[in-house]
Design a protein around this motif. Structure first.
Motif, PDB file in Angstrom:
ATOM      1  N   CYS A 158      61.850  27.774 -35.841  1.00 26.87           N
ATOM      2  CA  CYS A 158      61.946  29.219 -35.575  1.00 26.87           C
ATOM      3  C   CYS A 158      61.526  30.125 -36.727  1.00 26.87           C
ATOM      4  O   CYS A 158      61.197  31.286 -36.483  1.00 26.87           O
ATOM      5  N   LYS A 195      62.724  26.933 -28.071  1.00 26.36           N
ATOM      6  CA  LYS A 195      62.074  25.943 -28.934  1.00 26.36           C
ATOM      7  C   LYS A 195      62.965  24.715 -29.134  1.00 26.36           C
ATOM      8  O   LYS A 195      62.472  23.583 -29.134  1.00 26.36           O
ATOM      9  N   ALA A 255      65.070  30.795 -30.014  1.00 24.06           N
ATOM     10  CA  ALA A 255      65.709  29.583 -30.558  1.00 24.06           C
ATOM     11  C   ALA A 255      66.005  28.599 -29.440  1.00 24.06           C
ATOM     12  O   ALA A 255      65.709  27.397 -29.542  1.00 24.06           O
TER      13      ALA A 255
END
Ligand code: HEM
Length: 548
Positions: A367, A493, A490
């Motif tokens: 991230c 991913k 977040a």
């Protein structure tokens, strides 16, 4: 029409009707008085509205022919594949045109980047419609979804602090734990099978995952692990399907929003959900915001608020945060099944990065760094652009205004760069199959899912005119810009990188389940099997365990 008109529309004629049954001269006197009031407060405003809708608002602006005087274009909206009609309309009418709601009310479809930015960044001039507010008030009473102006800003401040980049980083361990638990469960189900694969309803599983992601990190509570009624209530509230009856109901509610307040099964479910969430929040506040291994940043942040208001916002965030992320991850898995070359390229990047880094991928790699996993980043950006779960943003003009445009349009044969807006005018800004993908801004491949566009050189100049971070309207803009962006990045991913390392996704091996369509269900676009739309939201995919 004034806000009181709907009440008067029903109450005054009812009173006049009742007075016809009375014989006394006084009743007759009152009756004639009422006829005058009805004309002034009901008939006249209706005639005025019909005149404005047909001859004044958006006068001269082109648009598709109205298929029905009662429904306008609205039935297509809810019953066809999500936003598919925008593709056709855009070819003929461009970025700015007019469609019709019920009773011929004109609505502005706006995809011009400057115009969209003007509307969304002038929250005092463009707000939610009264109908939307009443519906949101029934679900999240008094919360930030309902409020405008200073009260909205006041409620947003503490919630914002729970979703900053730093706060999300602190919560990311929980997201990694959840991803790991999901991997273990799926692995246990598949490992023992001869083909090591099975058909999973992926949308249901991801929905549970993202709901738990918000509830664990937000409220220090695992909805998936609990035996309480919250999970069931969420399912039932999410699954409300549209059919001709509900479309008609929505059109009636749009014109007479106060009817939302009449007790009905949906409002009762919302009330029960609100009560159950209240019990959870009380428990967490009483026992401290750090308990059971979870840390609730959100309850800490809004703990000082009035209790009832805090619970309304908890319910709102649970919805806003779980549906949206679930849909975008689910739809990405569908796209990866349709395009195995993208899936393989993504897996190769993630697996090779993990191997080079001692078997570990951190929050920072996923991230914060822009270079560690560039293809994963490009897949996410492309998913946010094309697979937009909130398919359109809508606002209602609160006052007269001029909307400036980036690209000139023709009205009544004249080329203009602005549109005159009257108070009450509804404005639709489609994101999905709209601003995010239109070939006018994104070029001929705008509608396609091509992650490489984020890696191979600059975006088209016209797309750069969408002056929002990321150049997509997926999270809105202005005073209502999505609070949970960093959290959504977040989740996306962490969950996708975990899934892609360990599992291979393909279309369902059952012939009758191969074709998937996306329908508007509630405020978001959800997958359904073509031909089995009535079975509700589902995405059956073949999932194979990869012993990597
Ligand atoms: C991919 C995932 C997401 C998408 C596409 C999305 C999209 C949006 C959009 C378009 C809006 C603005 C609506 C409008 O202007 O009328 C919005 C608002 C909001 N979102 Fe998100 N969202 C996502 C994830 C999240 C998450 C994870 C959370 C929190 C956990 C969240 C919380 C909120 C809240 C609280 C608002 C209301 C802001 C306000 O009214 O001031 N969203 N979201």
């Amino acid at each position: 029409m004034s806000r009181a008109t709907p009440y008067i529309t029903i109450l005054l004629p009812a009173l006049a009707l009742w007075l016809t049954t009375r014989e006394s001269p006084l009743a007759a006197y009152f009756r004639y008085g009422l006829y005058l009031v009805i004309f002034y407060r009901v008939t006249f405003p209706m005639i005025e509205a019909l005149y404005l809708w047909n001859f004044v608002w958006l006068k001269g602006l082109a648009g598709p022919k109205t298929p029905s005087l009662i429904f306008g274009h609205m039935a297509n909206f809810y019953l066809k594949e999500c936003n598919s009609m925008y593709n056709e309309w855009e070819k003929e009418f461009g970025l700015v045109y007019r469609i019709r709601s019920s009773f011929n009310e004109p609505m502005l479809v706006l995809m011009d980047p400057k115009g969209v930015s003007h509307v969304l960044n002038n929250g005092d001039k463009y707000g939610r419609s009264e109908a939307t507010k009443q519906a949101l008030q029934a679900a999240f009473p008094g919360g930030l979804f309902v409020k405008d102006g200073e009260e909205h800003r006041r409620q947003r401040r503490p919630i914002n602090t729970a979703f900053t980049v730093t706060a999300v980083e602190e919560l990311s361990d929980t997201l990694f734990d959840l991803a790991d638990q999901m991997r273990e469960t799926w692995q246990a189900e598949l490992e023992g099978l001869p083909s090591q694969s099975d058909i999973f309803n992926v949308s249901r599983r991801i929905q549970v995952l993202t709901t738990d992601a918000v509830s664990r990190t937000g409220f220090a509570y695992s909805i998936a692990d609990s035996s309480g009624p919250i999970s069931d209530l969420l399912d039932r509230l999410r699954g409300l399907e549209d059919n001709h009856f509900t479309v008609l109901l929505q059109l009636i509610l749009n014109k007479l929003p106060f009817l939302v307040n009449i007790p009905n099964p949906a409002t009762r479910k919302w009330k029960t959900l609100w009560n159950e969430l209240g019990k959870v929040a009380d428990d967490v506040w009483e026992n401290g915001v750090v308990n059971k291994g979870f840390h609730s940043k959100l309850l800490e942040a809004i703990g000082q608020e009035q209790r009832d208001l805090a619970i309304s916002n908890i319910a709102g965030i649970l919805f806003a945060g779980s549906e949206t992320t679930a849909n975008i991850i689910t739809e990405t898995l569908h796209k990866l099944s349709l395009f195995p070359e993208i899936q393989n390229k993504l897996r190769a990047e993630v697996v090779s990065f993990r191997e080079k880094n001692g078997g570990v991928i951190t929050y920072e790699d996923l991230c914060t760094s822009t270079t560690a996993l560039p293809y994963l980043d490009a897949v996410m950006k492309e998913a946010l652009r094309v697979l937009t779960s909130v398919p359109q943003l809508s606002r209602e003009a609160q006052q007269e205004d001029i909307i400036p445009l980036e690209y000139p349009i023709t009205i009544d044969g004249k080329t203009v760069t602005e549109i005159h807006i009257h108070p009450g005018q509804t404005i639709h800004m489609p994101t999905r199959d709209g601003v995010n993908t239109t070939p006018r801004l994104w070029g001929p491949t705008g509608k396609q899912f091509i992650p490489e566009r984020w890696l191979d050189g600059p975006l088209p100049d016209d797309a750069l005119n969408i002056r929002i971070p990321g150049h997509v309207l997926t999270f809105g803009d202005g005073n209502r810009l999505c609070i949970g962006r960093s959290f959504a990045f977040a989740e996306y991913k962490i969950f996708l990188s975990t899934l892609i390392q360990h599992f291979e996704f393909g279309l369902s091996s059952r012939e009758e389940e191969k074709e998937i369509v996306f329908h508007l269900t509630g405020p978001t676009a959800k997958a359904r099997v073509k031909g089995k739309e009535q079975d509700g939201a589902q995405l059956p995919l073949t999932v194979k365990w990869l012993a990597t």
